[in-house]
Enzyme design. Structure first.
Site, short mmCIF file in Angstrom:
data_model
loop_
_atom_site.label_atom_id
_atom_site.label_comp_id
_atom_site.label_asym_id
_atom_site.label_seq_id
_atom_site.Cartn_x
_atom_site.Cartn_y
_atom_site.Cartn_z
N CYS A 1 0.83 -1.21 0.00
CA CYS A 1 0.00 0.00 0.00
C CYS A 1 0.86 1.26 0.00
CB CYS A 1 -0.86 0.03 1.25
SG CYS A 1 -1.87 -1.43 1.46
N ARG B 1 5.69 -0.16 -6.06
CA ARG B 1 5.66 -1.00 -4.85
C ARG B 1 4.74 -2.20 -5.01
NH1 ARG B 1 6.67 3.08 -0.36
NH2 ARG B 1 5.39 1.88 1.02
N TRP C 1 -2.69 -2.94 -1.56
CA TRP C 1 -2.24 -4.32 -1.78
C TRP C 1 -3.03 -5.14 -0.77
CZ3 TRP C 1 0.53 -8.16 0.91
CH2 TRP C 1 1.07 -9.17 0.11
N ASN D 1 -2.16 1.92 5.52
CA ASN D 1 -1.16 0.93 5.12
C ASN D 1 -0.83 0.16 6.39
OD1 ASN D 1 1.12 -0.43 4.33
ND2 ASN D 1 2.39 1.40 4.02
N GLY D 2 -0.87 -1.18 6.33
CA GLY D 2 -0.54 -1.97 7.51
C GLY D 2 -1.64 -2.96 7.83
N GLU E 1 18.16 -18.64 -5.44
CA GLU E 1 17.74 -17.38 -6.05
C GLU E 1 17.21 -17.62 -7.47
OE1 GLU E 1 16.98 -14.53 -5.25
OE2 GLU E 1 17.31 -13.20 -6.94
N LYS F 1 13.45 -16.62 -8.64
CA LYS F 1 13.18 -15.74 -9.79
C LYS F 1 12.17 -16.42 -10.72
CE LYS F 1 14.31 -12.63 -8.80
NZ LYS F 1 14.96 -12.23 -7.62
N GLU G 1 8.65 -16.53 -9.11
CA GLU G 1 8.07 -15.20 -8.94
C GLU G 1 7.45 -14.67 -10.23
OE1 GLU G 1 10.38 -12.32 -5.82
OE2 GLU G 1 11.57 -13.00 -7.49
N HIS H 1 18.09 -37.46 -1.06
CA HIS H 1 17.25 -37.49 0.14
C HIS H 1 15.86 -36.96 -0.13
CE1 HIS H 1 20.74 -38.67 2.41
NE2 HIS H 1 21.41 -37.67 1.86
N LYS I 1 6.78 -4.93 -4.30
CA LYS I 1 8.20 -4.59 -4.28
C LYS I 1 8.69 -4.37 -2.86
CE LYS I 1 12.07 -3.45 -6.14
NZ LYS I 1 12.79 -4.70 -6.48
C1 G6P Z 1 9.77 -8.50 -1.65
C2 G6P Z 1 10.35 -8.27 -3.03
C3 G6P Z 1 11.66 -9.05 -3.18
C4 G6P Z 1 12.62 -8.68 -2.06
C5 G6P Z 1 11.98 -8.85 -0.68
C6 G6P Z 1 12.84 -8.22 0.42
O1 G6P Z 1 9.37 -9.83 -1.53
O2 G6P Z 1 9.45 -8.68 -4.03
O3 G6P Z 1 12.26 -8.76 -4.43
O4 G6P Z 1 13.76 -9.49 -2.14
O5 G6P Z 1 10.72 -8.18 -0.63
O6 G6P Z 1 12.88 -6.84 0.21
P1 G6P Z 1 14.04 -5.89 0.69
O7 G6P Z 1 13.63 -4.51 0.20
O8 G6P Z 1 14.06 -5.96 2.19
O9 G6P Z 1 15.31 -6.35 0.08
#
Ligand code: G6P
Length: 605
Positions: A2, A27, A74, A99-100, A478, A482, A485, A501, A600
């Site tokens: 948000c 965001r 959001w 927001n929250g 990672e 990716k 996501e 395992h 974000k």
């Molecule tokens: C969200 C974003 C990720 C990010 C994570 C942590 O999930 O989509 O891309 O890695 O938050 O965010 P930060 O700003 O703390 O790195």
């Protein structure tokens, strides 16, 4: 997550509010709305489409006013429908954006129902609206101050009331809020970016602060109700929307920006001098006996990679923990540990809370590796390393990750040097390797056409397995993150030694297995793991180094990285995985920069 914007001005502020929402779009959000104050009550327009659609609605309706609040939502409580979109009203007298998450909303709702309030949305926000309304006796500031004392959870809010047509009241605890001071108008917003230009300077509200924004100025009180001074800092004029240039998406642009971002992040001189981390860093570094890393998402994987460097180069015991777990678990605090938080945004709620939790347990030595100099996290820690990735728009982090790795490697070598584990010769070699990284990365980016060819295959799959060993296990994690996501393909990563395992049971011809295979001490073991996959008919996609003896054959596809990069190899090896996820997602036609359900900057728990 948000985003909030609010404004009081002498002119029509709706364009300022809409522009603010546009700047908060990165965001992540699923609905948006704007309200203005009129003597008859607040008026609002809301949309479950993009801010651009809200802007069209506003223009067509000639929706104008001098005082207003706006929001990108959001969804947490209640689906992303128009009815749940903010601003939320109470009895057509008061409007609020929030927001929250309010944790005690159920009990508050029951109490307010008892007082005759009707609930028309599924949001937790509506309880705040009615609560403030129930406490209002002609002074919105006083009503908000009283109301927030009854709220449990996290919030940043902006509130307007029809009887105070030139006032916006804001409050925060757990979620960020700034106030902006302008000429002919004053503002509130979730971050400075939203109001830069309209506001000449901004002040960050602190936990528990309540503010009243009017044409005349801004009044702030702290949690106890005492007048509070919050330093006003100049805000740089908004530099405009980040241009896409020749790229299809911000994520692709950001992947290709990595050589520049890394070169900007490496200090121009004395790279391994503790002063890079703050004036007191040398003293702090001498006094610590271990490291505790706290982070979420991609930043957590940067932490996992750093553990290998910190333990092998600096010989310092390192624990890495997911922030949302650490904050709620009983742990054994070590006052001699250096707490390192890693965050692109510096506003991630769980990482901030984990940091505060560590501090409350007596761990006072703290360091943030962060991409936003003005963020709450950088303000909370005594030491910091700023990455210079530049603004990252794509929700899936790329350049922020590789620049975090650079910062963490510099930390490892700096500590290693200070602790007598890095010779002058080694230091020189590390510096040379760092400085050559941008060029090496350009070589990796040139592999894009080969990766596009692989992505055609991946786009048809529903599952994928990623394998790595040692330093490259976090890179496999990672890569899988990716892919899931942005392409919505189910992907899991394993340290290759764990294959037998469990995950081997999943391997069939339908399961692509991506293997990160640098030419390091674990390569021979990894090759055996690959044979185990082949024997079950699994299709291998291997990212090998130039000098790795693995050849393409039936069921084994190999892309060679241009050079072998030793300890810094994870920074190169993650790049083809970013490109693979990106091109697979493009082929599947997903919304790459704004993947469904993700945000974000995760400013709620
Ligand atoms: C969200 C974003 C990720 C990010 C994570 C942590 O999930 O989509 O891309 O890695 O938050 O965010 P930060 O700003 O703390 O790195």
């Amino acid at each position: 997550m948000c985003g909030i914007v609010g404004a009081v001005a002498q002119r029509n502020i709706v364009p300022v509010l809409i522009e603010g929402l546009r700047r908060l779009e990165y965001r992540g959000y699923d609905s948006c709305g704007v309200a203005i104050v009129t003597a008859a009550g607040p008026q609002r327009m809301r949309s479950v489409a993009r801010v651009a659609e809200l802007e069209d609605q506003v223009r067509e309706a000639r929706f104008e006013g001098v005082t207003g609040i706006a929001h990108t939502r959001w969804a947490t409580h209640g689906a992303p429908t128009v009815n749940n979109a903010h601003p939320i009203f109470s009895r057509d007298a008061l409007a609020i954006v929030h927001n929250g998450i309010i944790e005690n909303y159920e009990s508050l709702r029951e109490t307010l129902r008892g007082k005759g309030y009707e609930f028309v949305s599924q949001t937790d926000t509506e309880v705040i609206a009615h609560l403030i309304h129930s406490l209002y006796q002609g002074d919105l500031f006083a009503a908000v101050r009283e109301a927030v004392q009854q709220l449990a959870g996290a919030y940043a809010i902006g509130v307007v009331h029809k009887d105070q047509p030139h006032t916006v009241v804001g409050a925060r605890a757990g979620s960020p809020l700034v106030v902006g001071h302008g000429e002919g108008g004053n503002f509130i917003a979730s971050d400075a970016l939203a109001i830069a230009g309209s506001a000449k300077s901004i002040s960050y509200l602190e936990e528990g602060d309540v503010c009243e924004v009017t044409l005349e100025g801004v009044r702030i009180v702290d949690r106890a109700g005492n007048p509070a001074e919050r330093v006003a800092r100049d805000v740089q004029a908004y530099s405009g929307a980040v241009e896409l240039g020749p790229y299809r998406h911000y994520m692709q642009k950001e992947i290709f920006e990595q050589p520049r971002a890394i070169s900007d992040t490496i200090p121009a001189d004395a790279a391994f001098d503790p002063v890079q981390f703050g004036d007191t860093a040398a003293e702090v570094f001498r006094g610590i006996d271990s490291i505790l890393i706290l982070a979420c998402g991609t930043s957590y994987y940067a932490g996992l990679t750093a553990k290998y460097w910190l333990e092998s180069v600096a010989k310092i015991r390192t624990e890495v923990e997911i922030a949302s777990e650490y904050r709620y678990r009983e742990s054994v605090p070590n006052p001699r540990a250096l707490v390192v938080t890693i965050s692109q945004s510096g506003e991630t709620a769980d990482t901030l809370a984990a940091l505060k939790h560590a501090q409350s347990l007596g761990m006072e030595q703290t360091l943030a590796v962060c991409n936003v100099a003005t963020s709450a996290m950088v303000r909370l820690t005594s030491l910091r390393f700023l990455t210079h990735a530049g603004r990252e728009i794509g929700v899936a982090s790329t350049k922020a990750f590789t620049t975090q790795l650079v910062g963490l490697f510099i930390l490892a070598v700096t500590l290693g040097k200070l602790r007598g584990h890095v010779s002058a010769q080694q230091e020189d070699a590390y510096l040379k390797a760092l400085r050559h990284l941008p060029a090496a990365l350009n070589g990796v980016l040139a592999l894009e056409p080969q990766i596009i060819a692989w992505s055609q295959e991946f786009a048809r799959k529903e599952n994928a397995l990623f394998l790595g060993r040692g330093l490259h296990y976090p890179i496999a994690l990672e890569g899988a993150l990716k892919l899931k996501e942005i392409s919505y393909i189910h992907a899991e990563a394993y340290p290759a030694g764990e294959l037998k395992h469990g995950p081997l049971a999943l391997v069939t011809e339908a399961m692509p297995v991506v293997t990160v295979a640098p030419n390091d001490a674990l390569l021979e073991k990894l090759k055996s793991n690959m044979q185990e996959v082949r024997a079950r008919g699994g299709e291998l996609y291997v990212f090998a180094d130039a000098d790795t003896h693995i050849a393409s054959e039936e069921g084994i596809h190999v892309i060679r990285m241009p050079e072998h990069y030793g300890l810094l190899s994870p920074i190169l090896h993650v790049v083809p995985l970013q490109l693979l996820a990106y091109h697979t997602a493009c082929t599947r036609g997903t919304d790459v920069d704004k993947p469904r359900n993700l945000a974000k900057s995760v400013t709620v728990e």
